[in-house]
Design an enzyme around this catalytic site. Structure first.
Site, PDB file in Angstrom:
ATOM      1  N   ASP A   1      -7.932  -1.626   7.152  1.00  0.00           N
ATOM      2  CA  ASP A   1      -6.482  -1.799   7.238  1.00  0.00           C
ATOM      3  C   ASP A   1      -5.753  -0.815   6.334  1.00  0.00           C
ATOM      4  O   ASP A   1      -6.300  -0.312   5.351  1.00  0.00           O
ATOM      5  CB  ASP A   1      -6.089  -3.224   6.866  1.00  0.00           C
ATOM      6  CG  ASP A   1      -6.581  -3.624   5.476  1.00  0.00           C
ATOM      7  OD1 ASP A   1      -7.808  -3.749   5.310  1.00  0.00           O
ATOM      8  OD2 ASP A   1      -5.749  -3.797   4.568  1.00  0.00           O
TER       9      ASP A   1
ATOM     10  N   GLU B   1      -7.374  -6.116   3.358  1.00  0.00           N
ATOM     11  CA  GLU B   1      -7.419  -5.960   1.899  1.00  0.00           C
ATOM     12  C   GLU B   1      -6.028  -5.739   1.332  1.00  0.00           C
ATOM     13  O   GLU B   1      -5.731  -6.148   0.208  1.00  0.00           O
ATOM     14  CB  GLU B   1      -8.343  -4.796   1.543  1.00  0.00           C
ATOM     15  CG  GLU B   1      -8.712  -4.708   0.067  1.00  0.00           C
ATOM     16  CD  GLU B   1      -7.688  -3.987  -0.769  1.00  0.00           C
ATOM     17  OE1 GLU B   1      -7.761  -4.100  -2.009  1.00  0.00           O
ATOM     18  OE2 GLU B   1      -6.821  -3.299  -0.196  1.00  0.00           O
TER      19      GLU B   1
END
Length: 600
Positions: A194, A262
């Site tokens: 991400d 994250e």
């Protein structure tokens, strides 16, 4: 402080992301040198090294690990690990770092990975919200690029997907397992797919469109190129290369774990951890290496320090609400809810957490390494640092020095930042509610409870002064009154991370392998020693979810340093040579750790 002192003291590593690790050295003179190219190539070695050669190399390294450069050293120099006798092909490293074809292919793979907009938002629904992807996309279409990213990885790294066990955990987390031939503890290498979202208002400020990317001959630009698709793609590229050569048959199982959020909730790392824990159990991994700082710090003309983070500060949000009677603004009380809350904010900020420095904090070891190896550090400060672990007066001198700097002080104390405040709805109506959020990064020697209690005590002090009630986490600790009441709650509590040990073979192998990267591969013509030192991260990575699986957790990306990478900002970039150095490091490091025994 002299100019030379400011150049060699450890820097605070500025937070690069929300709830993240943040590791950029300030107050340290940094120079970034270009790669020093090999001028000769080695002959291809067709045969695997003999068992006796491997055994001899490992035993020699083990013997020297116990011999520091000085018998009473507080910062022993780890023995450089030379992997050449362990590798089946020494030419490959040269190819990774200097072959134009390999470089161009690697550039294309990372560039195309950046073009897939795997943005994650704080309000994004957990993938477990539905049973199927089809149902999930109906309520949360922002997950769609992740499926596209998975397909890209499958197409780009066919051997990885053919020979490794590939598991999708909670739909989008990826776990790759290269099964070893023995019962040695597995090694886990992690990254996340991400990236931080782009603000539409900044699009015209990018040198290249963030999800198209661009390359100027030195830097590759694009969102996520540095944080941290660089690492993810390098890990997959390394394993693909090992499989392509077909010589390496691991004894130690190799696991790659890639989370999906994250940058927000961190549930991807958590589900991977639970998945692995159910399979392997507690303390079952040899080591975990995740994203983190990269490169090194200049100490003096002869020395640089490499600082893998071996610890992380804790985290807590303090949420404080104040409810008071309403009314017309024409006849207000002496203090409205906003005024009272402002007094509390002032009380909190005026009473900071105390600084403390003990051997539990990796910062002390980092300071000791600087003091031992620096030739320009102030003599008195150096003396205090080297005695700080056993002399109260010396310890205080070091703390006083660090406390004078608005950045360095937070390496040794819990922080408190008033980040969000709100209250009131109309100019002629007394505010019946006001709220504030205080964010804390908890020092190694503190805890969630000690941090929480400091705020509770200050609320109780103000409540007593103004006759207000207090509720703490739903429990009434001071009875509500007609004047109003406080409600105190916390969220996102996280204790400081367990500190990774640095006195065992796992640390020595990792640190010694890093010394080989810098001294022999990247800068072979420079007469510099690279000291590997522990370091404290003030933020958090996905490693916060893996504490039960191993005590050996390192947060570091091997390679070059770029302190202008603009991570999470406009024109995020990566010096592409740094990407190649990550592949080169893991190419030989995985073969090195395959030959060592598990720590006792």
């Amino acid at each position: 402080m002299t100019s030379k002192e400011s150049e060699v003291l450890p820097g605070y590593y500025r937070e690069r992301k929300s709830g993240h690790w943040a590791r950029r050295a300030l107050l340290v003179l940094l120079t970034i040198s270009g790669l020093i190219f090999f001028t000769t190539s080695r002959n291809f070695i067709k045969d695997l090294p003999s068992t006796s050669a491997v055994k001899t190399a490992i035993e020699e390294a083990a013997r020297t690990w116990s011999r520091p450069h000085e018998p009473d050293s507080l910062c022993p120099l780890v023995k450089k690990v030379d992997p050449r006798s362990l590798l089946y092909n020494n030419d490959t490293i040269n190819t990774i770092l200097h072959d134009e074809t390999f470089r161009n292919e690697s550039l294309k793979k990372l560039w195309n990975a950046v073009r897939i907009p795997t943005q994650v938002y704080d309000d994004q629904k957990n993938p477990n919200s539905t049973e199927t992807l089809e149902e999930l996309y109906k309520i949360e279409p922002r997950w769609k690029p992740y499926e596209q990213f998975h397909k890209y990885l499958e197409k780009t790294y066919p051997l990885v997907h053919k020979h490794l066990k590939v598991e999708h955990v909670n739909k989008f987390a990826l776990v790759y397992t290269w099964q070893g031939s023995t019962d040695k503890k597995p090694i886990l290498l992690t990254a996340h797919m991400d990236v931080v979202p782009i603000q539409e208002e900044t699009l015209d400020q990018w040198k290249y469109p963030p999800f198209e990317g661009g390359y100027d001959g030195k830097f590759l630009y694009g969102r996520g190129v540095s944080d941290c698709k660089d690492l993810l793609i390098a890990l997959l590229g390394t394993v693909e290369l090992l499989l392509k050569e077909g010589k390496f048959k691991p004894e130690r199982t190799i696991i790659l774990g890639f989370g999906y959020d994250e940058e927000s909730a961190g549930t991807g790392g958590a589900v991977i951890s639970r998945h692995l824990f159910s399979r392997y159990g507690p303390d079952s991994l040899y080591a975990l290496i995740d994203e983190g700082d990269s490169g090194y710090m200049e100490v003096d003309e002869k020395t640089r320090i490499v600082i893998p983070a071996t610890g992380e500060k804790g985290h807590l949000n303090s949420l404080i609400d104040l409810f008071t009677p309403g009314g017309h603004s024409s006849f207000p009380p002496p203090h409205t809810s906003i005024g009272l809350l402002s007094k509390l904010v002032s009380k909190i900020e005026d009473s900071e957490f105390e600084s403390i420095l003990t051997p539990s904090n990796p910062t002390l070891k980092e300071l000791q390494c600087l003091a031992e190896y620096s030739s320009v550090l102030d003599k008195d400060l150096k003396s205090s640092i080297l005695k700080a672990h056993m002399d109260a007066s010396a310890n205080k001198n070091v703390l006083d020095y660090l406390d004078k700097d608005k950045i360095l002080r937070y390496l040794v104390r819990t922080s408190q930042a008033v980040d969000i405040i709100g209250g009131g709805v109309k100019s002629n109506a007394l505010p019946e509610h006001a709220s504030v959020l205080v964010n804390h990064r908890i020092a190694v020697e503190e805890s969630v409870e000690s941090t929480r209690q400091k705020i509770v005590n200050q609320i109780l002090e103000l409540a007593k002064e103004y006759d207000l009630g207090v509720l703490v986490d739903g429990k009434e600790v001071k009875e509500k009154t007609k004047n109003g009441h406080f409600v105190y709650t916390t969220n996102e509590p996280l204790e400081p991370a367990p500190v990774t040990p640095i006195n065992d073979e796992v640390w020595q192998t990792f640190g010694g392998s890093l010394r080989y990267l810098y001294e022999e591969l990247l800068f072979p013509e420079e007469d510099k020693t690279y000291v590997v030192s522990p370091f404290l991260s003030i933020g958090n990575t996905d490693t916060k979810s893996y504490w039960d699986l191993t005590r050996n957790i390192y947060r570091y990306v091997p390679g070059l340093t770029d302190f202008d990478a603009n991570v999470h900002s406009v024109n995020e970039r990566l010096e592409f040579d740094a990407h190649l150095s990550v592949i080169a490091f893991y190419y030989y490091y995985l073969q090195v750790v395959d030959g060592v025994s598990d720590p006792s």
